[in-house]
Every structure is written in structure tokens, then in C-alpha cells.
Design an enzyme around this catalytic site. Structure first.
Site, mmCIF file in Angstrom:
data_model
loop_
_atom_site.group_PDB
_atom_site.id
_atom_site.type_symbol
_atom_site.label_atom_id
_atom_site.label_comp_id
_atom_site.label_asym_id
_atom_site.label_seq_id
_atom_site.Cartn_x
_atom_site.Cartn_y
_atom_site.Cartn_z
ATOM 1 N N HIS A 60 12.673 -2.545 1.890
ATOM 2 C CA HIS A 60 11.928 -1.179 2.308
ATOM 3 C C HIS A 60 12.790 -0.107 1.802
ATOM 4 O O HIS A 60 14.026 0.004 1.890
ATOM 5 C CB HIS A 60 11.895 -1.014 3.753
ATOM 6 N N PRO A 66 0.745 -0.950 -0.019
ATOM 7 C CA PRO A 66 0.028 -0.005 0.077
ATOM 8 C C PRO A 66 0.935 1.358 -0.206
ATOM 9 O O PRO A 66 1.901 1.413 0.758
ATOM 10 C CB PRO A 66 -0.962 -0.069 1.228
ATOM 11 N N ASN A 67 0.408 2.245 -0.820
ATOM 12 C CA ASN A 67 0.988 3.572 -0.808
ATOM 13 C C ASN A 67 1.939 3.811 -1.600
ATOM 14 O O ASN A 67 2.805 4.919 -1.895
ATOM 15 C CB ASN A 67 1.029 4.211 0.426
ATOM 16 N N ARG A 111 3.981 11.011 -1.591
ATOM 17 C CA ARG A 111 3.937 10.852 -0.257
ATOM 18 C C ARG A 111 5.217 11.141 0.641
ATOM 19 O O ARG A 111 6.272 10.173 0.145
ATOM 20 C CB ARG A 111 3.457 9.345 -0.216
ATOM 21 N N ASN A 120 8.044 -5.578 -1.082
ATOM 22 C CA ASN A 120 8.052 -4.454 -0.166
ATOM 23 C C ASN A 120 6.573 -4.483 0.245
ATOM 24 O O ASN A 120 5.643 -4.030 -0.446
ATOM 25 C CB ASN A 120 8.386 -3.220 -0.847
ATOM 26 N N ARG A 176 13.142 4.250 12.516
ATOM 27 C CA ARG A 176 11.840 4.804 12.065
ATOM 28 C C ARG A 176 11.110 4.686 13.584
ATOM 29 O O ARG A 176 11.456 4.032 14.456
ATOM 30 C CB ARG A 176 11.053 4.699 11.079
ATOM 31 N N GLU A 210 12.639 -9.396 1.690
ATOM 32 C CA GLU A 210 11.893 -8.248 1.953
ATOM 33 C C GLU A 210 12.710 -6.887 1.793
ATOM 34 O O GLU A 210 13.929 -6.809 2.064
ATOM 35 C CB GLU A 210 11.718 -8.287 3.473
ATOM 36 N N TYR A 246 10.677 8.617 1.408
ATOM 37 C CA TYR A 246 10.577 8.005 0.338
ATOM 38 C C TYR A 246 11.152 8.410 -1.057
ATOM 39 O O TYR A 246 11.073 7.815 -1.928
ATOM 40 C CB TYR A 246 9.230 7.370 0.094
ATOM 41 N N ALA A 302 3.158 -0.812 4.515
ATOM 42 C CA ALA A 302 2.577 -0.859 5.995
ATOM 43 C C ALA A 302 2.063 -2.389 6.300
ATOM 44 O O ALA A 302 2.014 -2.609 7.493
ATOM 45 C CB ALA A 302 1.311 0.154 5.794
#
Length: 148
Positions: free
Chosen positions: A99, A9-10, A17, A73, A106, A97, A22, A76
Site C-alpha cells: 500500500h 482500483p483507482n 486522486r 496492491n 487511516r 501486499e 497518494y 479498495a
């Protein structure tokens, strides 16, 4: 070798965003980057993005006997989705995975990754380059150069 690149998502909002976290490059630029390095590395690729958990689960299940590995990725869903974890475990494909940001630096809730439990490696904080690093890692695993 054929890899599935999954984005949660996103990620379709890249460049809009939180560009300070990012980056300013768009999702289309990420897709172009992935296709470019896959061409260089002679990797067949498919790229899929969804804001819907079930669609990502369906894509993982659809990878069974079709792909050699998965770069994911989960965005969320990293921190919430047992469903993605279970799907990755079910298909049994090597997965990495990824990111874009360094999630270890974070918010506290970002320190938990359910998906990581089914992945060979996690690559975070390298922006777009993390996807190439993940593909190279899967290539080495699939070629038997390193053990997962």
C-alpha cells in the site's frame, strides 16, 4: 525470477486522486519505477492494473505456473474482496501486499485486509519504494534466504 505486479482500483488515477495521501507521481511513473528496479535486480516483471475485481482474479489465476511470485496492491479491494483472497490461496504463489499510504493510520475500515491472509508480508506507507521492498522480500523468500 518472474514477478507479477498487480494494482487495483483507482491506482490508474495516481497524481490526480488525493495527492496529499497518494503523492503527485502518476501511474505511468510507478510503472517506470517498477521496470527500472526490476532491471537492476534482474527480475522479469509484468505489471497489470484494473478497476475490476474479476480482471484481477483472472490475472492472479493466470499467474499459476507462469510467475514465481506476486506483488499486489489491491487498493479498495483490500477491505472487501474474499475473491482476491481465494484466488491468491488457489495459485499458492508467495505474495506480498503493498500500500502506498500507511493504512494503519487511516480510517477504521482500512484496518481490515482479506488479502493479507494469503500474503507473506504487508508493506505500507513507503510510497513507490514499497514495491521494491516487496520484490526484495519475494526474492529472499524464493532464494530460500528467509521463510515465508
Amino acid at each position: 525470477m518472474k514477478l507479477l505486479f498487480l494494482n487495483g482500483p483507482n491506482l490508474n488515477m495516481l497524481g490526480i486522486r488525493e495527492p496529499d495521501i497518494y503523492g503527485k507521481q502518476t501511474y505511468a511513473a510507478l510503472e517506470e519505477y517498477i521496470r527500472s528496479f526490476c532491471g537492476e535486480l534482474e527480475i522479469e516483471c509484468e505489471i497489470f492494473q484494473s478497476n475490476h475485481e474479476g480482471a484481477l482474479v483472472d490475472a492472479i489465476q493466470g499467474a499459476y505456473r507462469k510467475f514465481d511470485g506476486i506483488v499486489i496492491n489491491p487498493a479498495a479491494y483490500t477491505h472487501t474482496s474474499v475473491a482476491l483472497l481465494d484466488a491468491l490461496k488457489a495459485v499458492g504463489l508467495p505474495a506480498v501486499e503493498v500500500h502506498l499510504s500507511d493504512v494503519s493510520k487511516r480510517e477504521d475500515f482500512r484496518q481490515v485486509s482479506y488479502v493479507r491472509l494469503a500474503c507473506c508480508k504487508t508493506i505500507a506507507g513507503h510510497g513507490f519504494e514499497g514495491y521494491r521492498m516487496a520484490a526484495e522480500c519475494l526474492s529472499a523468500i524464493l532464494d530460500g534466504i528467509i521463510n515465508d
